[in-house]
Each structure stands twice: as structure tokens, then as C-alpha cells.
Design an enzyme around this catalytic site. Structure first.
Site, PDB file in Angstrom:
ATOM      1  N   CYS A  93      -2.434  -3.891  14.317  1.00 29.91           N
ATOM      2  CA  CYS A  93      -2.098  -3.612  12.921  1.00 29.91           C
ATOM      3  C   CYS A  93      -2.356  -4.837  12.053  1.00 29.91           C
ATOM      4  O   CYS A  93      -1.973  -5.957  12.398  1.00 29.91           O
ATOM      5  CB  CYS A  93      -0.632  -3.200  12.818  1.00 29.91           C
ATOM      6  SG  CYS A  93      -0.074  -2.849  11.137  1.00 29.91           S
TER       7      CYS A  93
ATOM      8  N   SER B  68       7.221   5.132  16.984  1.00 32.14           N
ATOM      9  CA  SER B  68       5.961   4.552  17.453  1.00 32.14           C
ATOM     10  C   SER B  68       6.082   4.242  18.940  1.00 32.14           C
ATOM     11  O   SER B  68       6.795   3.318  19.323  1.00 32.14           O
ATOM     12  CB  SER B  68       5.647   3.274  16.667  1.00 32.14           C
ATOM     13  OG  SER B  68       5.435   3.569  15.300  1.00 32.14           O
ATOM     14  N   LEU B  69       5.379   5.006  19.765  1.00 32.48           N
ATOM     15  CA  LEU B  69       5.475   4.851  21.215  1.00 32.48           C
ATOM     16  C   LEU B  69       4.298   4.031  21.759  1.00 32.48           C
ATOM     17  O   LEU B  69       4.473   2.980  22.347  1.00 32.48           O
ATOM     18  CB  LEU B  69       5.536   6.230  21.879  1.00 32.48           C
ATOM     19  CG  LEU B  69       5.920   6.267  23.356  1.00 32.48           C
ATOM     20  CD1 LEU B  69       7.263   5.595  23.599  1.00 32.48           C
ATOM     21  CD2 LEU B  69       5.945   7.716  23.852  1.00 32.48           C
ATOM     22  N   HIS B  70       3.088   4.537  21.610  1.00 32.19           N
ATOM     23  CA  HIS B  70       1.830   3.828  21.914  1.00 32.19           C
ATOM     24  C   HIS B  70       1.560   3.580  23.393  1.00 32.19           C
ATOM     25  O   HIS B  70       0.406   3.392  23.773  1.00 32.19           O
ATOM     26  CB  HIS B  70       1.742   2.508  21.151  1.00 32.19           C
ATOM     27  CG  HIS B  70       1.911   2.648  19.675  1.00 32.19           C
ATOM     28  ND1 HIS B  70       1.126   3.488  18.909  1.00 32.19           N
ATOM     29  CD2 HIS B  70       2.799   2.073  18.817  1.00 32.19           C
ATOM     30  CE1 HIS B  70       1.513   3.409  17.651  1.00 32.19           C
ATOM     31  NE2 HIS B  70       2.526   2.573  17.563  1.00 32.19           N
TER      32      HIS B  70
ATOM     33  N   GLU C 212       8.403  -2.579   8.951  1.00 27.78           N
ATOM     34  CA  GLU C 212       9.251  -1.888   9.916  1.00 27.78           C
ATOM     35  C   GLU C 212      10.562  -1.524   9.218  1.00 27.78           C
ATOM     36  O   GLU C 212      11.389  -2.393   8.913  1.00 27.78           O
ATOM     37  CB  GLU C 212       9.525  -2.787  11.128  1.00 27.78           C
ATOM     38  CG  GLU C 212      10.656  -2.339  12.030  1.00 27.78           C
ATOM     39  CD  GLU C 212      10.526  -0.909  12.534  1.00 27.78           C
ATOM     40  OE1 GLU C 212      11.556  -0.225  12.600  1.00 27.78           O
ATOM     41  OE2 GLU C 212       9.396  -0.470  12.853  1.00 27.78           O
TER      42      GLU C 212
ATOM     43  N   CYS D 207      -3.191   0.831   8.323  1.00 33.76           N
ATOM     44  CA  CYS D 207      -2.100   0.180   7.610  1.00 33.76           C
ATOM     45  C   CYS D 207      -2.397  -1.292   7.358  1.00 33.76           C
ATOM     46  O   CYS D 207      -2.722  -2.049   8.263  1.00 33.76           O
ATOM     47  CB  CYS D 207      -0.822   0.325   8.431  1.00 33.76           C
ATOM     48  SG  CYS D 207       0.647  -0.226   7.566  1.00 33.76           S
TER      49      CYS D 207
ATOM     50  N   GLU E  28       0.830  -1.194   0.000  1.00 33.18           N
ATOM     51  CA  GLU E  28       0.000   0.000   0.000  1.00 33.18           C
ATOM     52  C   GLU E  28       0.869   1.251   0.000  1.00 33.18           C
ATOM     53  O   GLU E  28       1.884   1.311   0.685  1.00 33.18           O
ATOM     54  CB  GLU E  28      -0.909   0.019   1.233  1.00 33.18           C
ATOM     55  CG  GLU E  28      -1.917  -1.110   1.271  1.00 33.18           C
ATOM     56  CD  GLU E  28      -2.752  -1.100   2.543  1.00 33.18           C
ATOM     57  OE1 GLU E  28      -2.727  -0.083   3.261  1.00 33.18           O
ATOM     58  OE2 GLU E  28      -3.428  -2.110   2.813  1.00 33.18           O
TER      59      GLU E  28
ATOM     60  N   SER F 123      10.217   5.981   9.908  1.00 29.21           N
ATOM     61  CA  SER F 123       9.345   5.619  11.027  1.00 29.21           C
ATOM     62  C   SER F 123       9.773   4.271  11.597  1.00 29.21           C
ATOM     63  O   SER F 123      10.037   3.326  10.853  1.00 29.21           O
ATOM     64  CB  SER F 123       7.891   5.552  10.552  1.00 29.21           C
ATOM     65  OG  SER F 123       7.037   5.100  11.584  1.00 29.21           O
TER      66      SER F 123
END
Length: 357
Positions: A115, A206-208, A154, A325, A91, A183
Site C-alpha cells: 500500500c 483486511s485478511l490478505h 486505519e 489507495c 483521497e 474497515s
């Protein structure tokens, strides 16, 4: 195909670096070869052997990535399902304000529980040439001045290819270094290698969650780096490069949307060169997660602002066309309803008190 392979094939014709650079510049900027040339015909600035080889090379480059389907969103974005030469799909997303999000892997090994991309693990790496080809496709549709390596995969798990693509886009593609965004879920190699590059990109992390145990459950195969240390590593990168770190936080109802978590953000990011991007979860039928209410999202945003944390709310582009995503690819593959084993349970993910009182 690696970008270096393309260079080598042109070099084999006897082309010099200046000729190779001309071809790469035209391709990465999606412009005619004669664009910008003082003498407008290729025969005036390219050697005969390279001109003879160009049609086959151009056909090979065109075959790297093709748009299988395009899905415009109501927000001005457009999600592209891109077919690669071997039939695999990734994508890419054309974003409002001249941005493009591209994929770096087919599948993903990190396995973030919210995800769709990583549900089947990592299938294969996307090559540096395939990454640039995604940009070329995007530029064939609209202006692109910012590229984020934030789609499927990743990037730190495909480091050489990603860095080669970043170098090419920054050197030949006419994209400012700070507008190339790497990222990552957080990998020590990122903080070691990125500052050493000729083209040094901006960084999105990316913390989250600010709680190590919850973050490990949400990102089960990410490197086990405590959030406090991760932020310190990122802050050093920000001060070294002069680019603020873009922290990504997928907001999931009842999981990481408590005021205690927001206080954790305040604790970690106060005084840091950082932007917190809150991304409300984009619901799917196969994952047992929910998006917080708009009222609660607004409350959290105001809370962080009041504490001095620069915060934005960024909805996944093209939510009306499977904007999360990996969702469009999954739908296209006709994944169907998840089995009980595939369906993610929330019961083990404990969160703090949610009240903003």
C-alpha cells in the site's frame, strides 16, 4: 475539528438541540437549510443568534475540505484529491452504485507493504468533521447512500473520530447503518466498541493471508492476532449485528494467490456469515508487486465458489487514474522513483504451490 466542536459553537449562541440537529442534517445531506422545513425560511425555525452566526459557520465548514482535483475512471468511479484546511491532502473515491470511500488518516502506521498510503508513516489524524466533509463533497457531485471508511488510514487507530463521524452520518446524514462500513486490519478494540454504538456499522476486515507469518510480513504493524482467532471475533460481530463480514484480500501474484491459500480461506470461512472480496493488486512503479493474470483470478474465484465460499472480484476503483489507495496522492506529491531502501523485495515472502490442478 471535531463534530462536537461544531455542536458546541452553535450551542454557545443559545441554540437548542433541535436547531443544531436541523443545521447538521442540512450539512451532512448537502441540502439547503430550508430543505424539508414546513416553514421554508430559516427565520421561521432558527433563533436569531444562530442565524447571525451561520454565515461564519458555513464558511468554516466549507473550508474543512475542498476538491483539489477530480479524476473520473472508466468504470464509473471518480477519484477525488481532497485538500484539507491545513493544506494536507487525502483521497476520496465516488464508487459506482452510489458509494463513497473516504479517508480517516493522512498516512498510516500499519505499513502494509503493498500500500502506498503508509510508506511515510502516519502524518496526522483526519478529524470527524473532515470525514463528514468528504461525504458532503461527494454528495455535491452525485447521490451517496453508502460510505466505506476504507480509504487512506486505519480507522481503528483513529477510533473516536471515526465513530463520531459514523454516528453523525447515521443519525443526521440519512445513511442506513449497514451502509456505513468500518474497515480494519483487525484490532480487538473494534470488536469491543463497535457493537456498543448508537449507530452500529458493518465491518470489513483486511485478511490478505490465512497464514499468520505471511500476514505479519504483509501487514507488519497490524495487531498480531492469528487469522483463525480474527475470523472468530469477526463471526461473533456478524451474528450480533446481522451484517455479513466483508473480508478483503489483495491478490498479489506469487505471494497470496496459491490454491493452498484458497484452501485456507475455505477452512476459515466455511459456515461463516461472510463475503470474500478478492481485490487484484493495482500495480505501481515503486513497489515490486504484480497483479495475477485474469485467467488465474478467474480460476481462484471459481475454486472458492465451488467450495461454497461467497466470493466477489473487486478491482480498485479507477485503476486508470491511480486507483490503489494512496496512489493519486503520492503521484501528486511527486514522490518519484523509490530508492533501493524503499523498494519492497518479494524474495522473503514465500508462497505455496500455485497450481489449481
Amino acid at each position: 475539528m471535531r463534530l462536537e466542536t461544531i455542536r458546541q459553537s452553535m450551542r454557545a449562541t443559545g441554540a437548542k438541540d433541535c436547531h443544531i440537529d436541523r443545521v447538521l442534517r442540512a450539512w451532512t445531506q448537502a441540502k439547503p437549510l430550508e430543505s424539508g422545513a414546513r416553514r421554508h425560511q430559516p427565520e421561521n425555525f432558527l433563533p436569531q443568534a444562530l442565524r447571525t452566526a451561520l454565515p461564519a459557520l458555513q464558511e468554516e465548514l466549507s473550508a474543512l475540505a475542498r476538491v483539489r482535483s477530480e479524476h473520473p475512471g472508466e468504470d464509473g468511479s471518480s477519484r477525488l484529491l481532497v485538500e484539507l484546511a491545513d493544506g494536507q491532502t487525502v483521497e476520496s473515491v465516488l464508487l459506482p452504485r452510489d458509494g463513497l470511500c473516504i479517508s480517516t488518516q493522512i498516512g498510516c502506521a500499519v505499513g502494509c507493504t503493498f500500500c502506498m498510503t503508509g510508506r511515510d508513516g502516519l502524518l496526522r489524524q483526519v478529524s470527524s468533521a473532515e470525514m463528514v466533509a468528504q461525504v458532503v463533497l461527494g454528495r455535491g457531485r452525485r447521490k451517496v447512500t453508502r460510505v466505506v471508511f476504507m480509504g487512506m488510514g486505519e480507522p481503528s487507530h483513529n477510533m473516536d473520530n471515526v465513530l463520531e463521524a459514523i454516528d453523525t452520518l447515521g443519525t443526521y446524514g440519512g445513511i442506513g447503518h449497514k451502509n456505513l462500513v468500518f474497515s480494519t486490519v483487525g484490532d480487538r478494540r473494534v470488536f469491543d466498541r463497535l457493537p456498543q454504538q448508537r449507530v452500529v456499522p458493518a465491518l470489513a476486515l483486511s485478511l490478505h493471508s490465512t497464514r499468520a507469518e505471511l500476514r505479519a510480513e504483509l501487514l507488519p504493524k497490524a495487531p498480531h492476532i492469528d487469522p483463525t482467532e480474527l475470523v472468530e471475533l469477526a463471526e461473533h460481530y456478524a451474528r450480533t449485528t446481522g451484517y455479513p463480514i466483508q473480508y478483503q484480500w489483495t491478490l498479489i501474484d506469487g505471494i497470496n494467490d496459491s490454491i493452498e491459500e484458497m484452501d485456507g480461506i475455505v477452512r476459515l470461512l466455511t459456515g461463516k456469515y461472510a463475503i470474500m472480496n478478492l481485490i487484484p493488486y493495482n500495480a505501481t512503479a515503486t513497489l515490486d508487486y504484480r497483479r495475477p493474470s485474469l485467467e488465474h483470478i478467474t480460476t481462484l474465484t471459481k475454486y472458492l465458489h465451488a467450495k461454497g465460499i461467497r466470493t466477489t472480484v473487486r478491482n480498485s476503483a479507477g485503476q486508470d487514474v491511480d486507483g490503489g489507495c494512496g496512489q493519486l496522492r503520492a503521484r501528486t506529491l511527486d514522490a518519484g522513483t523509490a530508492t533501493d531502501a524503499q523498494k519492497i523485495s518479494l524474495k522473503h515472502l514465500k508462497t505455496g504451490t500455485r497450481s489449481a490442478a
